[in-house]
Write a protein that holds these residues in place. Structure first.
Motif, PDB file in Angstrom:
ATOM      1  N   SER A  47      -7.948  22.622  10.098  1.00 14.96           N
ATOM      2  CA  SER A  47      -8.653  23.183   8.704  1.00 14.96           C
ATOM      3  C   SER A  47      -7.879  22.424   7.598  1.00 14.96           C
ATOM      4  CB  SER A  47      -8.321  24.756   8.667  1.00 14.96           C
ATOM      5  OG  SER A  47      -9.115  25.335   9.614  1.00 14.96           O
ATOM      6  N   TYR A  48      -6.725  22.240   7.774  1.00 13.75           N
ATOM      7  CA  TYR A  48      -6.167  21.595   6.448  1.00 13.75           C
ATOM      8  C   TYR A  48      -6.643  20.111   6.101  1.00 13.75           C
ATOM      9  CZ  TYR A  48      -2.523  19.464   3.423  1.00 13.75           C
ATOM     10  OH  TYR A  48      -1.789  18.938   2.309  1.00 13.75           O
ATOM     11  N   ASN A  49      -6.578  19.672   7.247  1.00 12.72           N
ATOM     12  CA  ASN A  49      -6.968  18.023   7.262  1.00 12.72           C
ATOM     13  C   ASN A  49      -8.592  18.103   7.031  1.00 12.72           C
ATOM     14  OD1 ASN A  49      -4.605  17.108   7.957  1.00 12.72           O
ATOM     15  ND2 ASN A  49      -5.059  17.028  10.182  1.00 12.72           N
ATOM     16  N   GLY A  50      -9.433  18.980   7.115  1.00 13.09           N
ATOM     17  CA  GLY A  50     -10.770  19.061   7.194  1.00 13.09           C
ATOM     18  C   GLY A  50     -10.914  19.339   5.445  1.00 13.09           C
ATOM     19  N   LEU A  51     -10.112  20.313   4.817  1.00 13.10           N
ATOM     20  CA  LEU A  51      -9.931  20.550   3.545  1.00 13.10           C
ATOM     21  C   LEU A  51      -9.606  19.295   2.808  1.00 13.10           C
ATOM     22  CD1 LEU A  51      -8.622  24.302   3.580  1.00 13.10           C
ATOM     23  CD2 LEU A  51     -11.074  23.495   3.028  1.00 13.10           C
ATOM     24  N   VAL A  52      -8.730  18.672   3.286  1.00  9.86           N
ATOM     25  CA  VAL A  52      -8.374  17.276   2.432  1.00  9.86           C
ATOM     26  C   VAL A  52      -9.422  16.382   2.767  1.00  9.86           C
ATOM     27  CG1 VAL A  52      -6.610  15.400   2.751  1.00  9.86           C
ATOM     28  CG2 VAL A  52      -5.912  17.974   2.937  1.00  9.86           C
ATOM     29  N   SER A  53     -10.037  16.162   3.714  1.00  7.64           N
ATOM     30  CA  SER A  53     -11.001  15.116   3.828  1.00  7.64           C
ATOM     31  C   SER A  53     -12.137  15.614   2.744  1.00  7.64           C
ATOM     32  CB  SER A  53     -11.627  15.150   5.194  1.00  7.64           C
ATOM     33  OG  SER A  53     -12.567  14.283   5.591  1.00  7.64           O
ATOM     34  N   VAL A  54     -12.768  16.642   2.823  1.00  7.18           N
ATOM     35  CA  VAL A  54     -13.949  17.113   1.908  1.00  7.18           C
ATOM     36  C   VAL A  54     -13.337  16.883   0.310  1.00  7.18           C
ATOM     37  CG1 VAL A  54     -15.325  18.273   3.469  1.00  7.18           C
ATOM     38  CG2 VAL A  54     -13.464  19.596   2.116  1.00  7.18           C
ATOM     39  N   GLN A  55     -12.232  17.410   0.202  1.00  6.26           N
ATOM     40  CA  GLN A  55     -11.649  17.257  -1.373  1.00  6.26           C
ATOM     41  C   GLN A  55     -11.599  15.586  -1.770  1.00  6.26           C
ATOM     42  OE1 GLN A  55      -7.490  17.953  -2.306  1.00  6.26           O
ATOM     43  NE2 GLN A  55      -8.267  19.416  -3.741  1.00  6.26           N
ATOM     44  N   ALA A  56     -11.166  14.643  -0.583  1.00 10.51           N
ATOM     45  CA  ALA A  56     -11.017  13.576  -0.870  1.00 10.51           C
ATOM     46  C   ALA A  56     -12.476  12.847  -1.306  1.00 10.51           C
ATOM     47  CB  ALA A  56     -10.513  12.517   0.139  1.00 10.51           C
ATOM     48  N   ASP A  57     -13.232  13.050  -0.455  1.00  8.79           N
ATOM     49  CA  ASP A  57     -14.762  12.848  -0.693  1.00  8.79           C
ATOM     50  C   ASP A  57     -15.249  13.209  -2.251  1.00  8.79           C
ATOM     51  OD1 ASP A  57     -14.764  11.695   1.759  1.00  8.79           O
ATOM     52  OD2 ASP A  57     -15.882  13.172   2.837  1.00  8.79           O
ATOM     53  N   ALA A  58     -14.921  14.314  -2.781  1.00  5.43           N
ATOM     54  CA  ALA A  58     -15.333  14.855  -3.813  1.00  5.43           C
ATOM     55  C   ALA A  58     -14.444  13.862  -5.096  1.00  5.43           C
ATOM     56  CB  ALA A  58     -15.067  16.183  -4.293  1.00  5.43           C
ATOM     57  N   LYS A  59     -13.347  13.655  -4.878  1.00  4.72           N
ATOM     58  CA  LYS A  59     -12.722  12.680  -5.584  1.00  4.72           C
ATOM     59  C   LYS A  59     -13.201  11.448  -5.633  1.00  4.72           C
ATOM     60  CE  LYS A  59      -7.908  14.616  -5.191  1.00  4.72           C
ATOM     61  NZ  LYS A  59      -6.628  14.614  -4.795  1.00  4.72           N
ATOM     62  N   THR A  60     -13.536  10.988  -4.702  1.00  5.14           N
ATOM     63  CA  THR A  60     -14.044   9.563  -4.540  1.00  5.14           C
ATOM     64  C   THR A  60     -15.453   9.554  -5.440  1.00  5.14           C
ATOM     65  OG1 THR A  60     -13.149   9.137  -2.346  1.00  5.14           O
ATOM     66  CG2 THR A  60     -15.085   7.800  -3.019  1.00  5.14           C
ATOM     67  N   ALA A  61     -16.464  10.563  -5.065  1.00  5.38           N
ATOM     68  CA  ALA A  61     -17.607  10.808  -5.767  1.00  5.38           C
ATOM     69  C   ALA A  61     -17.251  10.858  -7.484  1.00  5.38           C
ATOM     70  CB  ALA A  61     -18.400  12.035  -5.315  1.00  5.38           C
ATOM     71  N   TRP A  62     -16.111  11.487  -7.789  1.00  4.39           N
ATOM     72  CA  TRP A  62     -15.860  11.534  -8.976  1.00  4.39           C
ATOM     73  C   TRP A  62     -15.737  10.181  -9.704  1.00  4.39           C
ATOM     74  CZ3 TRP A  62     -16.808  13.940 -13.372  1.00  4.39           C
ATOM     75  CH2 TRP A  62     -16.155  13.823 -14.424  1.00  4.39           C
ATOM     76  N   SER A  63     -14.895   9.372  -8.985  1.00  4.77           N
ATOM     77  CA  SER A  63     -14.485   7.936  -9.305  1.00  4.77           C
ATOM     78  C   SER A  63     -15.662   7.005  -9.569  1.00  4.77           C
ATOM     79  CB  SER A  63     -13.506   7.428  -8.194  1.00  4.77           C
ATOM     80  OG  SER A  63     -12.444   7.984  -8.307  1.00  4.77           O
ATOM     81  N   LYS A  64     -16.756   7.204  -8.886  1.00  3.27           N
ATOM     82  CA  LYS A  64     -17.684   6.533  -9.081  1.00  3.27           C
ATOM     83  C   LYS A  64     -18.472   6.945 -10.039  1.00  3.27           C
ATOM     84  CE  LYS A  64     -18.406   5.594  -4.045  1.00  3.27           C
ATOM     85  NZ  LYS A  64     -19.333   5.740  -2.851  1.00  3.27           N
ATOM     86  N   VAL A  65     -18.531   8.250 -10.641  1.00  3.51           N
ATOM     87  CA  VAL A  65     -19.030   8.740 -11.858  1.00  3.51           C
ATOM     88  C   VAL A  65     -18.211   8.004 -12.943  1.00  3.51           C
ATOM     89  CG1 VAL A  65     -19.292  10.735 -13.236  1.00  3.51           C
ATOM     90  CG2 VAL A  65     -19.859  11.033 -10.848  1.00  3.51           C
ATOM     91  N   GLU A  66     -17.042   8.260 -13.020  1.00  8.56           N
ATOM     92  CA  GLU A  66     -16.266   7.442 -14.140  1.00  8.56           C
ATOM     93  C   GLU A  66     -16.695   6.029 -14.103  1.00  8.56           C
ATOM     94  OE1 GLU A  66     -12.272  10.149 -14.569  1.00  8.56           O
ATOM     95  OE2 GLU A  66     -12.331   8.740 -12.724  1.00  8.56           O
ATOM     96  N   SER A  67     -16.592   5.338 -12.833  1.00  6.42           N
ATOM     97  CA  SER A  67     -16.974   3.871 -12.884  1.00  6.42           C
ATOM     98  C   SER A  67     -18.445   3.716 -13.613  1.00  6.42           C
ATOM     99  CB  SER A  67     -17.203   3.234 -11.335  1.00  6.42           C
ATOM    100  OG  SER A  67     -17.420   2.018 -11.531  1.00  6.42           O
ATOM    101  N   SER A  68     -19.260   4.493 -13.252  1.00  9.94           N
ATOM    102  CA  SER A  68     -20.569   4.147 -14.017  1.00  9.94           C
ATOM    103  C   SER A  68     -20.291   4.447 -15.397  1.00  9.94           C
ATOM    104  CB  SER A  68     -21.664   5.249 -13.433  1.00  9.94           C
ATOM    105  OG  SER A  68     -21.919   4.879 -11.878  1.00  9.94           O
TER     106      SER A  68
END
Length: 197
Positions: free
Chosen positions: A21-42
């Motif tokens: 469960s912890y690893n799954g939560l870390v994974s989806v949180q990391a995906d959200a952070k990556t998506a935010w980084s792409k927003v900031e890049s744009s």
């Protein structure tokens, strides 16, 4: 010895489930952070283009100084706001969006006022920058949508049973999404009657 096998097995299963469960939560949180980084890049691409556009427009000596200053100030304010997507509150997201809207509003005023300078409008550098800004706005919209999609997956994961137990235990909190500006749901009124005083 046998009486310990069942409790130990149950504890082992719970530990494995907690790790999963912890690893799954870390994974989806990391995906959200990556998506935010792409927003900031744009947004960074937009800021770089605005800087180039301002320098191009400054070359026109008689261009309105107040319009350029408004763009420069709005750009500076918009770039001063930083957000950690894992701890962002709806208020912080609203402040971020407000700064970005002010930046776009000043840029729009700049582009409208350029209409009064036909020599500037015909330069290749200006036309190219204007085209790139338009494309960047489309990229920003796509990346904001992707961020909201990633946040949706993350939020569903932290609110689903039994992940909700581990999300609370390990401090995984809800992430704020992008929302439309106030009044954006209303169609804009367009008036082509240029003869009105």
């Amino acid at each position: 010895m046998r009486k310990w096998i069942i409790p130990v097995a149950i504890i082992a299963v719970l530990v494995l489930f907690a790790i999963s469960s912890y690893n799954g939560l870390v994974s989806v949180q990391a995906d959200a952070k990556t998506a935010w980084s792409k927003v900031e890049s744009s947004y960074q691409r937009r800021n770089d283009l605005i800087d180039n556009l301002v320098r191009t427009v400054k070359g026109s000596a008689d261009f309105e100084k107040s319009t350029l200053e408004a763009v420069i100030n709005a750009r500076a304010k918009a770039t001063s706001i930083t957000i950690d997507p894992t701890n962002v509150t709806p208020e912080q997201m609203a402040q971020f969006q407000q700064a970005k809207s002010a930046e776009m509003s000043s840029l729009s005023r700049l582009l409208v006022s350029v209409e009064q300078y036909p020599n500037l409008k015909t330069t290749d550098a200006f036309k190219e920058l204007q085209s790139q800004i338009e494309g960047t706005e489309n990229r920003i919209n796509v990346e904001r949508d992707r961020f909201n999609d990633a946040v949706n997956i993350y939020d569903k994961k932290i609110k689903s049973f039994p992940s909700v137990i581990f999300a609370k235990l390990f401090g995984f909190n809800e992430i704020a999404r992008f929302k439309s500006d106030a009044g954006a749901e209303k169609a804009p009124k367009v008036d082509f009657d240029f003869d009105k005083k």
